[in-house]
Enzyme design. Structure first.
Site, PDB file in Angstrom:
ATOM      1  CD  GLU A  42      41.626  39.117  43.463  1.00 52.08           C
ATOM      2  OE1 GLU A  42      42.114  39.962  42.819  1.00 52.08           O
ATOM      3  OE2 GLU A  42      41.061  39.312  44.573  1.00 52.08           O
ATOM      4  CE1 TYR A  87      44.514  45.232  28.195  1.00 54.44           C
ATOM      5  CE2 TYR A  87      43.917  45.747  30.405  1.00 54.44           C
ATOM      6  CZ  TYR A  87      44.712  46.123  29.419  1.00 54.44           C
ATOM      7  OH  TYR A  87      45.515  47.403  29.469  1.00 54.44           O
ATOM      8  CE1 TYR A 125      46.336  41.501  43.880  1.00 57.41           C
ATOM      9  CE2 TYR A 125      45.213  40.702  41.864  1.00 57.41           C
ATOM     10  CZ  TYR A 125      45.154  41.204  43.217  1.00 57.41           C
ATOM     11  OH  TYR A 125      43.993  41.536  43.670  1.00 57.41           O
ATOM     12  CG  ASP A 143      46.296  45.634  44.246  1.00 57.61           C
ATOM     13  OD1 ASP A 143      47.318  45.817  45.168  1.00 57.61           O
ATOM     14  OD2 ASP A 143      45.314  45.998  44.032  1.00 57.61           O
TER      15      ASP A 143
END
Length: 371
Positions: A42, A87, A125, A143
């Site tokens: 995830e 990220y 989420y 999401d």
DNA sequence: GATACGTGGAT
DNA sequence: TATCCAAGTAT
């Protein structure tokens, strides 16, 4: 907001889950319900497509097979496993969360969405996804797919770019989620959103839930979801210094916050840190200022030269870097006492966590050298 | 509640 | 090339 009748909700669940049972994708993290596997997948899947994630997931599990292995990993190994995914705070937060799990939870996973959100990097989420998929809690996982699918099913006009809109969708999904199979329900919505109910070129006519899709029935599926646009990336000019020494090229580790934090690149100098108005200067003058600035920051004297006309271009979410390459060869390795870096032979680049923009810089340099 | 934070694919 | 989108979170 008019909700469906219980009869319609039951019919929707049955249609959706029957389709999912027949058509669900075989993905590496769907082989079991281990919360560690669900969690890692995830986090990787945040703003990232499935086909990109699969090889990273498999390598990551081979290197860090358990929460304990992740908690104990050296940061350099962590970043190397993540390099290229983007990220990068995701993986640093994941290690923090692994340490929280061991120290604050004695290695026992909390099973509710509220508790899960106390772990670093787990927001609403991801908490919903883990709670439903790993622990069978009837918790929505809202999401981008869920926003799009439910916006079309119910013709919801709220702007999904606004944070407060999440609550509308959460409340709605809470009403229609399958209490018996919440994890499969959430994953089925995601599969639907990445197949028949895509953002562009949807195929609503063949969707298993077309009869529940009000926007499709009205011929308006492309009007949903409503989402305001984001500003474009701003151009930022850099010089990249390719400094060759007898023992390799000079690399620096980026600061521990901001863009590409703690990853490695060749030294990058922002043009507007050289002068207030770089656009008024000639290129040779900016190159000279670069050498001055670099010497002031590091104590290393350089006389770099331009090696390519066209800059390397790399676009991030909110910045577009235009990078002009400079080259200089040094007869010996400089004193690196005042510089957060090291020299590295090309054969040893794999020791470093390198972002994609660095790979682009190196590729262009190699091309230019061959000419 | 805006904004920062990466990268790759589709058009 | 430009633009938008893809299983978001932290600040």
């Amino acid at each position: 907001m008019q909700y469906w009748s219980q009869t319609k909700i039951n019919a929707f669940q049955k249609t959706l889950l029957t389709w999912y049972d027949q058509e669900k994708r075989d993905l590496p993290w769907r082989h079991d319900h281990d919360p560690y596997h669900i969690w890692v997948s995830e986090i990787m899947l945040q703003q990232t497509q499935v086909q990109t994630v699969i090889p990273y997931y498999q390598r990551f599990m081979a290197v860090f097979p358990t929460v304990a292995a992740l908690a104990a990993a050296p940061e350099a190994e962590l970043l190397k496993a993540w390099a290229g995914l983007g990220y990068y705070s995701r993986v640093r937060n994941m290690q923090k969360a692994a340490q929280q799990l061991i120290e604050d939870y004695q290695g026992i996973w909390p099973q509710t969405a509220n508790e899960l959100q106390k772990l670093a990097g787990i927001g609403p989420y991801t908490a919903g996804a883990i709670a439903s998929i790993a622990f069978g809690q009837p918790e929505p996982a809202v999401d981008g797919n869920a926003f799009r699918v439910f916006a079309r099913l119910f013709e919801i006009d709220a702007d999904i770019a606004k944070p407060q809109t999440r609550q509308i969708f959460y409340d709605l999904i809470k009403e229609v989620i399958s209490v018996e199979r919440p994890g499969d329900f959430n994953q089925a919505i995601m599969d639907l959103g990445s197949s028949y109910m895509t953002a562009k070129n949807p195929d609503s006519a063949h969707s298993p839930v077309r009869e529940f899709d009000q926007a499709y029935l009205d011929g308006r599926e492309l009007d949903y979801p409503v989402k305001t646009k984001k500003p474009r990336p701003l151009p930022v000019d850099y010089f990249a210094l390719l400094v060759k020494t007898p023992k390799g090229y000079l690399f620096e580790q980026r600061p521990n916050r901001g863009m590409l934090a703690e990853l490695w690149t060749v030294p990058l100098i922002k043009w507007d840190e050289l002068t207030a108005e770089p656009e008024t200067k000639l290129l040779p003058e900016l190159v000279a200022l670069t050498a001055q600035q670099f010497a002031a920051n590091t104590g290393i004297q350089l006389t770099p030269a331009l090696i390519g006309g066209k800059p390397v271009s790399h676009t991030f979410t909110h910045q577009k870097w235009q990078i002009t390459l400079l080259y200089v060869e040094l007869a010996q390795v400089p004193d690196l006492s005042y510089f957060p870096g090291r020299v590295v032979m090309p054969a040893d680049f794999a020791e470093l966590a390198l972002p994609k923009v660095q790979l682009k810089i190196w590729q262009r340099y190699q091309q230019l050298r061959q000419q």
